[in-house]
Scaffold this motif. Structure first.
Motif, PDB file in Angstrom:
ATOM      1  N   LEU A 173       0.836  -1.213   0.000  1.00 49.82           N
ATOM      2  CA  LEU A 173       0.000   0.000   0.000  1.00 49.82           C
ATOM      3  C   LEU A 173       0.865   1.255   0.000  1.00 49.82           C
ATOM      4  CD1 LEU A 173      -2.809  -1.033   2.533  1.00 49.82           C
ATOM      5  CD2 LEU A 173      -3.049  -0.739   0.055  1.00 49.82           C
ATOM      6  N   ASN A 174       1.965   1.240   0.749  1.00 54.38           N
ATOM      7  CA  ASN A 174       2.875   2.389   0.749  1.00 54.38           C
ATOM      8  C   ASN A 174       3.448   2.649  -0.640  1.00 54.38           C
ATOM      9  OD1 ASN A 174       2.614   2.890   3.488  1.00 54.38           O
ATOM     10  ND2 ASN A 174       4.464   1.769   4.065  1.00 54.38           N
ATOM     11  N   ILE A 175       3.784   1.584  -1.360  1.00 63.32           N
ATOM     12  CA  ILE A 175       4.392   1.738  -2.685  1.00 63.32           C
ATOM     13  C   ILE A 175       3.419   2.385  -3.663  1.00 63.32           C
ATOM     14  CG2 ILE A 175       5.335   0.493  -4.679  1.00 63.32           C
ATOM     15  CD1 ILE A 175       6.415  -1.609  -2.683  1.00 63.32           C
ATOM     16  N   ILE A 176       2.141   2.023  -3.582  1.00 62.37           N
ATOM     17  CA  ILE A 176       1.171   2.505  -4.578  1.00 62.37           C
ATOM     18  C   ILE A 176       0.417   3.759  -4.126  1.00 62.37           C
ATOM     19  CG2 ILE A 176       0.871   0.150  -5.431  1.00 62.37           C
ATOM     20  CD1 ILE A 176      -1.886   0.101  -4.083  1.00 62.37           C
ATOM     21  N   THR A 231      -3.124  -0.469 -13.581  1.00 64.25           N
ATOM     22  CA  THR A 231      -3.275  -0.795 -12.162  1.00 64.25           C
ATOM     23  C   THR A 231      -2.648  -2.137 -11.839  1.00 64.25           C
ATOM     24  OG1 THR A 231      -5.290   0.518 -11.924  1.00 64.25           O
ATOM     25  CG2 THR A 231      -4.974  -1.276 -10.363  1.00 64.25           C
ATOM     26  N   MET A 232      -2.945  -3.142 -12.656  1.00 66.14           N
ATOM     27  CA  MET A 232      -2.409  -4.485 -12.393  1.00 66.14           C
ATOM     28  C   MET A 232      -0.893  -4.509 -12.519  1.00 66.14           C
ATOM     29  SD  MET A 232      -5.313  -6.894 -14.191  1.00 66.14           S
ATOM     30  CE  MET A 232      -4.455  -8.415 -13.759  1.00 66.14           C
ATOM     31  N   HIS A 233      -0.356  -3.765 -13.468  1.00 72.12           N
ATOM     32  CA  HIS A 233       1.101  -3.703 -13.636  1.00 72.12           C
ATOM     33  C   HIS A 233       1.759  -3.099 -12.403  1.00 72.12           C
ATOM     34  CE1 HIS A 233       5.058  -2.842 -15.272  1.00 72.12           C
ATOM     35  NE2 HIS A 233       4.881  -1.546 -15.021  1.00 72.12           N
ATOM     36  N   ASP A 290       9.153   0.762 -13.607  1.00 75.49           N
ATOM     37  CA  ASP A 290       8.914   1.357 -14.919  1.00 75.49           C
ATOM     38  C   ASP A 290       7.458   1.063 -15.288  1.00 75.49           C
ATOM     39  OD1 ASP A 290       8.653   1.845 -17.666  1.00 75.49           O
ATOM     40  OD2 ASP A 290      10.674   1.155 -18.130  1.00 75.49           O
ATOM     41  N   MET A 291       6.676   2.112 -15.500  1.00 78.32           N
ATOM     42  CA  MET A 291       5.253   1.906 -15.749  1.00 78.32           C
ATOM     43  C   MET A 291       4.949   1.327 -17.129  1.00 78.32           C
ATOM     44  SD  MET A 291       3.407   2.319 -13.132  1.00 78.32           S
ATOM     45  CE  MET A 291       1.771   2.422 -13.873  1.00 78.32           C
ATOM     46  N   HIS A 292       5.978   1.109 -17.930  1.00 78.47           N
ATOM     47  CA  HIS A 292       5.754   0.568 -19.269  1.00 78.47           C
ATOM     48  C   HIS A 292       6.364  -0.815 -19.471  1.00 78.47           C
ATOM     49  CE1 HIS A 292       4.201   4.473 -20.498  1.00 78.47           C
ATOM     50  NE2 HIS A 292       5.264   5.031 -19.964  1.00 78.47           N
ATOM     51  N   ILE A 340      -5.130  -8.455 -20.574  1.00 76.84           N
ATOM     52  CA  ILE A 340      -4.103  -9.504 -20.581  1.00 76.84           C
ATOM     53  C   ILE A 340      -3.104  -9.247 -21.697  1.00 76.84           C
ATOM     54  CG2 ILE A 340      -3.696 -11.973 -20.934  1.00 76.84           C
ATOM     55  CD1 ILE A 340      -6.489 -12.453 -19.694  1.00 76.84           C
ATOM     56  N   GLU A 341      -3.601  -8.902 -22.872  1.00 76.76           N
ATOM     57  CA  GLU A 341      -2.722  -8.636 -24.007  1.00 76.76           C
ATOM     58  C   GLU A 341      -1.795  -7.455 -23.713  1.00 76.76           C
ATOM     59  OE1 GLU A 341      -3.035  -7.550 -28.802  1.00 76.76           O
ATOM     60  OE2 GLU A 341      -4.840  -8.013 -27.642  1.00 76.76           O
ATOM     61  N   ARG A 342      -2.346  -6.425 -23.083  1.00 79.61           N
ATOM     62  CA  ARG A 342      -1.537  -5.254 -22.747  1.00 79.61           C
ATOM     63  C   ARG A 342      -0.456  -5.614 -21.733  1.00 79.61           C
ATOM     64  NH1 ARG A 342       1.568  -1.258 -23.573  1.00 79.61           N
ATOM     65  NH2 ARG A 342       1.465   0.469 -22.070  1.00 79.61           N
ATOM     66  N   LEU A 343      -0.802  -6.405 -20.726  1.00 73.88           N
ATOM     67  CA  LEU A 343       0.188  -6.828 -19.729  1.00 73.88           C
ATOM     68  C   LEU A 343       1.298  -7.654 -20.374  1.00 73.88           C
ATOM     69  CD1 LEU A 343      -2.225  -7.771 -16.812  1.00 73.88           C
ATOM     70  CD2 LEU A 343      -0.533  -5.931 -16.762  1.00 73.88           C
TER      71      LEU A 343
END
Length: 584
Positions: free
Chosen positions: A308-311, A326-328, A372-374, A538-541
């Motif tokens: 929770l602290n990280i996000i 969000t899932m990433h 890295d968010m990507h 799923i495809e995006r992840l």
């Protein structure tokens, strides 16, 4: 027959059988089998109560706890009574042969305490006891042998909670469980299916075969009445003579005789010396809410707060529920927390667990900067962090709350479904196989794929590391969300997601426990998902570098949310066909 059709038939039969046993029953959620999908079109509406709420994984236990509240008992009375009832009605996970953790929040004193009644290794346990002559781990020894069991803590833990915070006597709290064991209860599909699925493992033990299967070797079927006279006698002895009977009396003798007759090392002294411990829970904050959860020897609270602290500084609500972003982010945070778990977590009576460092906001910021968010971070590029520089840790869960300001979050377990499979001859209850939760060999995964280190190595009288995460969230000093879950290594992430669903996505409690979940535990290097996640997501992840694996349903969170007006709302997880929330 499709899985969905089979589910609907089982759910209808389950409800009819419960009416036979109880009369009219209130259901908090639409029931589901353990591995079935959440049905399309189900309405996730919570149960409402004005004076209290009970949410357990078994309708019989919920009904009994509800009656305790309705007759003037408090939340602790109801929780302890439910705990003993589950030991009768849900032997795959409810227990007096295992152990667990309880959180109690009292608004009047503004205190939250935790009771650690986790099992302990027998005093004669040694570091390499589950390894062969070549130093390789022999899984059978830590999971399905007489040495797989730690010293049980449930009876002592529940009795301690009742003595300090309840109003009932131990004999009064045991009375419904004794009646259910003596008179029996109507078998429901989940009960029958579980015993059939585990038959090969359970039938190898004479006492277990005699208890759970018919004299002709046949299976109990839905509609049959299941009676447990030996368990009734055991519970009655505890009611008559107190906790000492279990740890120093006839029951202790029967436990030791059973274990030692099969080559186990547990002694009468191990039982006589067992004591539960009252500890301070882990505390963190998230978007203005206070998070209280179980500290070591559980890893759950430490890593829920850590994740929770990280996000916290990301707008999870705006990113969208179960979106790829969000899932990433959450899976990257989960992975880093589980990496830390592998090194730092253990029994605080034996090792120095850096709880303050692991749960510090500063350490979380340093971990968030790595994400890295990507692109996904390969597990091979991750490992335990360096939190010390930031110094300033088959299961069932139930939740109970009352209008006096008491709330209870309790998770207890035998570890595997039906534990080691070994029943105490003459006493009628199963023993746990919690010794597998130690690191049989540091660096080698346990049954849940979790890596353990030196902090969780086997030692005599030590409590094995757990993921159980009974949690209470408070807001402005008032109890707000009482939650937790079974699920092995997935307990932490299940509980985390229920919290986020309520706070970030503003879901009601039934929706929060019902919607699809995901899980990442560093190793294996994958995001595990339930059915219901969008194919586009799923495809995006996968395009970001994640391996996504669809598996069976995870956890079974029985949760309560208390609204600002004091109304209690209950959410019973549809992943268990017997789950039930009942309001008062």
């Amino acid at each position: 027959m499709t899985q969905q059709t089979d589910f609907l038939m089982k759910r209808t039969l389950c409800r009819l059988l419960l009416v036979v046993t109880l009369g009219t029953v209130s259901f908090g959620a639409l029931a589901d089998t353990d591995d079935a999908p959440i049905l399309e079109g189900e309405r996730f509406n919570p149960v409402i109560g004005q004076h209290g709420m009970v949410a357990t994984s078994n309708q019989l236990a919920s009904r009994i706890a509800h009656q305790v509240l309705s007759e003037g008992g408090n939340a602790v009375d109801a929780a302890v009574t439910a705990g003993f009832a589950l030991a009768v009605t849900q032997p795959r996970s409810g227990n007096i042969g295992g152990g667990g953790f309880m959180l109690i929040s009292d608004e009047k004193s503004d205190k939250v305490i935790s009771i650690d009644y986790r099992e302990k290794a027998p005093s004669g346990a040694w570091r390499t006891m589950f390894q062969d002559e070549n130093g390789d781990v022999v899984e059978q020894r830590s999971r399905f042998s007489a040495n797989a069991s730690g010293v049980p803590g449930t009876v002592a833990g529940l009795a301690l909670a009742l003595d300090r915070y309840g109003t009932l006597s131990l004999a009064e709290a045991l009375k419904p469980a004794i009646r259910l064991a003596r008179d029996g209860f109507v078998v429901v599909p989940r009960f029958a299916d579980g015993l059939q699925a585990a038959a090969e493992r359970l039938r190898q033990w004479d006492a277990t075969r005699n208890k759970f299967y018919k004299s002709n070797g046949g299976f109990y079927q839905p509609g049959d009445v299941f009676r447990q006279p030996e368990l009734a006698d055991t519970l009655q002895r505890i009611a008559d003579h107190g906790v000492d009977e279990f740890y120093r009396g006839k029951t202790a003798d029967l436990i030791v005789k059973t274990i030692q007759s099969h080559g186990g090392i547990m002694t009468r002294e191990d039982l006589a010396n067992y004591q539960p411990v009252v500890r301070q829970p882990v505390h963190g904050t998230y978007r203005g809410y206070d998070i209280y959860s179980m500290g070591p020897p559980s890893s759950g609270g430490v890593h829920i707060v850590q994740i929770l602290n990280i996000i916290e500084n990301d707008d999870i609500g705006a990113m969208g529920f179960n979106s790829a972003a969000t899932m990433h982010l959450m899976s990257e945070a989960m992975s880093r927390a589980y990496a830390d778990r592998s090194k730092y977590l253990g029994d605080p009576d034996f090792v120095d667990v850096p709880v303050q460092a692991l749960t510090s906001k500063a350490y979380a910021r340093s971990l968030r900067q790595q994400i890295d968010m990507h692109h996904a971070t390969p597990a091979s590029d991750l490992g335990p962090g360096n939190p010390t520089r930031y110094e300033s840790n088959e299961t069932t869960h139930f939740s109970v709350a009352d209008d006096s300001g008491l709330a209870v979050s309790n998770t207890y377990t035998l570890n595997f479904s039906y534990g080691s499979g070994l029943t105490v001859a003459g006493a009628g209850f199963l023993l746990n196989n919690e010794m597998d939760d130690f690191s049989s060999k540091p660096g080698v995964p346990n049954a849940y794929g979790l890596i353990g280190g030196e902090a969780n190595a086997i030692e005599g009288n030590k409590r094995m590391l757990s993921s159980m995460s009974p949690t209470i969230v408070k807001h402005d000093g008032r109890n707000f969300l009482i939650t937790g879950s079974p699920g092995g290594s997935r307990i932490i992430t299940t509980t985390l997601e229920v919290i986020s669903n309520v706070i970030d996505h503003h879901m009601n409690v039934q929706s929060a426990v019902s919607v699809p979940r995901f899980h990442d535990q560093w190793l294996p290097d994958e995001i595990r998902i339930e059915q219901g996640i969008s194919p586009d997501t799923i495809e995006r992840l996968e395009s970001m570098g994640h391996k996504v694996v669809k598996k069976d349903a995870m956890g079974a969170s029985q949760s309560i949310l208390i609204r600002d007006d004091g109304t209690f709302t209950g959410g019973a997880d549809p992943r268990r066909s017997t789950s039930s929330a009942m309001g008062l």
